[in-house]
Enzyme design. Sequence first.
Site, PDB file in Angstrom:
ATOM      1  N   GLU A 181      43.766  29.007  41.395  1.00 46.37           N
ATOM      2  CA  GLU A 181      44.850  29.815  40.809  1.00 46.37           C
ATOM      3  C   GLU A 181      46.082  29.958  41.699  1.00 46.37           C
ATOM      4  OE1 GLU A 181      42.872  33.489  39.835  1.00 46.37           O
ATOM      5  OE2 GLU A 181      41.474  32.525  38.474  1.00 46.37           O
ATOM      6  N   ASP A 243      42.427  26.217  37.775  1.00 46.23           N
ATOM      7  CA  ASP A 243      43.398  27.236  37.354  1.00 46.23           C
ATOM      8  C   ASP A 243      43.214  27.586  35.877  1.00 46.23           C
ATOM      9  OD1 ASP A 243      45.575  29.028  37.533  1.00 46.23           O
ATOM     10  OD2 ASP A 243      46.691  27.651  38.808  1.00 46.23           O
ATOM     11  N   GLU A 317      35.320  27.324  33.272  1.00 48.39           N
ATOM     12  CA  GLU A 317      34.997  28.751  33.052  1.00 48.39           C
ATOM     13  C   GLU A 317      35.160  29.122  31.578  1.00 48.39           C
ATOM     14  OE1 GLU A 317      37.131  31.260  35.835  1.00 48.39           O
ATOM     15  OE2 GLU A 317      36.886  29.838  37.475  1.00 48.39           O
TER      16      GLU A 317
HETATM   17  O1  G3I Z   1      29.517  44.333  43.258  1.00 50.81           O
HETATM   18  C1  G3I Z   1      30.365  45.471  43.042  1.00 50.81           C
HETATM   19  C2  G3I Z   1      29.537  46.716  42.883  1.00 50.81           C
HETATM   20  O2  G3I Z   1      28.869  46.973  44.090  1.00 50.81           O
HETATM   21  C3  G3I Z   1      30.480  47.866  42.510  1.00 50.81           C
HETATM   22  O3  G3I Z   1      29.726  49.019  42.271  1.00 50.81           O
HETATM   23  C4  G3I Z   1      31.252  47.543  41.246  1.00 50.81           C
HETATM   24  C5  G3I Z   1      32.247  48.624  40.858  1.00 50.81           C
HETATM   25  O4  G3I Z   1      33.320  48.113  40.115  1.00 50.81           O
HETATM   26  O5  G3I Z   1      31.985  46.361  41.499  1.00 50.81           O
HETATM   27  C6  G3I Z   1      31.162  45.244  41.769  1.00 50.81           C
HETATM   28  O6  G3I Z   1      31.992  44.152  41.998  1.00 50.81           O
HETATM   29  C7  G3I Z   1      32.584  43.582  40.841  1.00 50.81           C
HETATM   30  C8  G3I Z   1      32.187  42.120  40.777  1.00 50.81           C
HETATM   31  O7  G3I Z   1      32.844  41.482  39.700  1.00 50.81           O
HETATM   32  C9  G3I Z   1      30.680  41.934  40.594  1.00 50.81           C
HETATM   33  O8  G3I Z   1      30.276  42.464  39.377  1.00 50.81           O
HETATM   34  C10 G3I Z   1      34.093  43.704  40.967  1.00 50.81           C
HETATM   35  O9  G3I Z   1      34.482  45.061  40.882  1.00 50.81           O
HETATM   36  C11 G3I Z   1      34.773  42.913  39.878  1.00 50.81           C
HETATM   37  O10 G3I Z   1      36.177  42.885  40.128  1.00 50.81           O
HETATM   38  C12 G3I Z   1      34.254  41.499  39.871  1.00 50.81           C
HETATM   39  O11 G3I Z   1      34.853  40.838  38.780  1.00 50.81           O
HETATM   40  C13 G3I Z   1      34.805  39.429  38.832  1.00 50.81           C
HETATM   41  C14 G3I Z   1      36.218  38.874  38.842  1.00 50.81           C
HETATM   42  O12 G3I Z   1      36.151  37.462  38.855  1.00 50.81           O
HETATM   43  C15 G3I Z   1      37.000  39.324  40.055  1.00 50.81           C
HETATM   44  O13 G3I Z   1      38.204  38.647  40.174  1.00 50.81           O
HETATM   45  C16 G3I Z   1      34.049  38.918  37.618  1.00 50.81           C
HETATM   46  O14 G3I Z   1      32.679  39.326  37.710  1.00 50.81           O
HETATM   47  C17 G3I Z   1      34.131  37.397  37.563  1.00 50.81           C
HETATM   48  O15 G3I Z   1      33.634  36.944  36.330  1.00 50.81           O
HETATM   49  C18 G3I Z   1      35.571  36.947  37.673  1.00 50.81           C
HETATM   50  O16 G3I Z   1      35.609  35.546  37.719  1.00 50.81           O
HETATM   51  C19 G3I Z   1      36.923  34.957  37.784  1.00 50.81           C
HETATM   52  C20 G3I Z   1      36.802  33.663  38.552  1.00 50.81           C
HETATM   53  O17 G3I Z   1      36.261  33.928  39.829  1.00 50.81           O
HETATM   54  C21 G3I Z   1      38.149  32.962  38.670  1.00 50.81           C
HETATM   55  N1  G3I Z   1      38.743  32.751  37.368  1.00 50.81           N
HETATM   56  C22 G3I Z   1      38.855  33.958  36.558  1.00 50.81           C
HETATM   57  C23 G3I Z   1      37.492  34.616  36.390  1.00 50.81           C
HETATM   58  C24 G3I Z   1      37.589  35.809  35.494  1.00 50.81           C
HETATM   59  O18 G3I Z   1      38.373  36.825  36.049  1.00 50.81           O
END
Ligand code: G3I
Length: 406
Positions: A181, A243, A317
């Site tokens: 990205e 991306d 994705e």
């Molecule tokens: O693990 C912590 C947990 O300990 C905490 O209690 C909780 C509270 O919010 O957060 C948890 O972490 C979260 C993590 O996912 C695991 O579930 C984060 O807040 C959350 O921001 C994170 O989101 C991920 C996101 O990327 C972050 O940018 C999504 O699961 C994941 O699907 C998403 O994947 C991205 C790709 O890497 C890149 N392309 C876009 C795609 C979608 O956004």
Amino acid sequence: MDIFYPKKRRIMQLLILAVLTVFFAITPAAQADMVQVGEPIVTPGWDLSLPSIAETYKDYFMIGNVMSTYQTTDGELTAMYKHHYNLVTAENDMKPQYLSPVKGLYYFINADTLIRWAEANNIKVHGHTLVWHSQSAAWLTTGADGNPLTRAEARANMEEYITNVAGHFRGKVISWDVVNEAFADGSGLPADWKDALRKDSPWYLAYENGADQSKGESGADYIYDAFVFTRLTDPEATLFYNDYNETDSWKREAMAMMAEELNAKWKTDKRNTQPDRLLIEVLGMQAHYWTASLNVYAVEAAITRFIKAGVKVAVTELDIPYGSWTNQHSTPLTEEEELLQARLYAQLFKVYKQYAPHIERVSFWGKADSQSWRAKGSPLLFDRTFAAKQAYYAVIDPEGFLRANP
Ligand code: G3I
């Protein structure tokens, strides 16, 4: 019936009012996940008698999905995963923020658990991701005062990080999203791909800090370095640039131009010992679409532009929530909505099959609607009870599905 006594009736009214107040205070998203009155309670379960998606596409491309380390102890999920998929991407566990939160500290235990799970189940692993503006620790790019490190400091940190991480996973991953990205949101068709980059990326800012413009240096140089460090560390791994909104004409052009320019540069780089091999070998289309705006012709246009750039394509994705960015959906899909979504999946897979010799793989970003980062829009092939949706049948036989559902 003594509830008709005025005092008791008043209490009942207040109770009903309280229940209704709580119910309407709950967000529509939460309501969507609640069991509806009269709806039977179904224990989620995977039906492994359904045809395998990976087997269906074994002569075309690999089929992947995401996993998180905490899910690897779930035997039923593992059995389902082995049945449908032959490649895995860590949804979060291999992101820089988790692998190295502090300089000098590398925390591989979760990612290693996921890799052992994949090895035990004969599933290939794609590394996600080495260099990203998001979910990355500050030590890589930013000083304690919050200002960007110098170009030289950031470059040294990047080399250290990639050498450690890509070195640790060498032989365990088949490919890497080396840079994720890098392009900004919403831009015009660029004359130079560098103009369309995300200029507020901590990597860009640090590489800009000390760039010698008279030598043509700029913040954009971090991208080439990232690919070169990864190639030198793990020459076996296939290297991706990944991306989203890759179907926007400006972004597909920018991605293609970047691959063309950096691959040409690598050809004459003294460190290159395989002159016939590209540096950026695959352009990853994240394929985070919406039912309301997905244009399958734009998907095909991106694929053909990337092929023209000389690289392979991967769908990295894929998900298609119902609705649009500005009008997000939050209730379970009706039959018509499911069908509309399924038709889009069928149209996409028809195109993917057509370009199969150029497509490395197709990965979904989530296994069931309830486990998706975009759960509200019910974006995947399996619903909240893990039952196959129309979208699953559309993927298994896109041509047949479109004939039956024109
Ligand atoms: O693990 C912590 C947990 O300990 C905490 O209690 C909780 C509270 O919010 O957060 C948890 O972490 C979260 C993590 O996912 C695991 O579930 C984060 O807040 C959350 O921001 C994170 O989101 C991920 C996101 O990327 C972050 O940018 C999504 O699961 C994941 O699907 C998403 O994947 C991205 C790709 O890497 C890149 N392309 C876009 C795609 C979608 O956004």
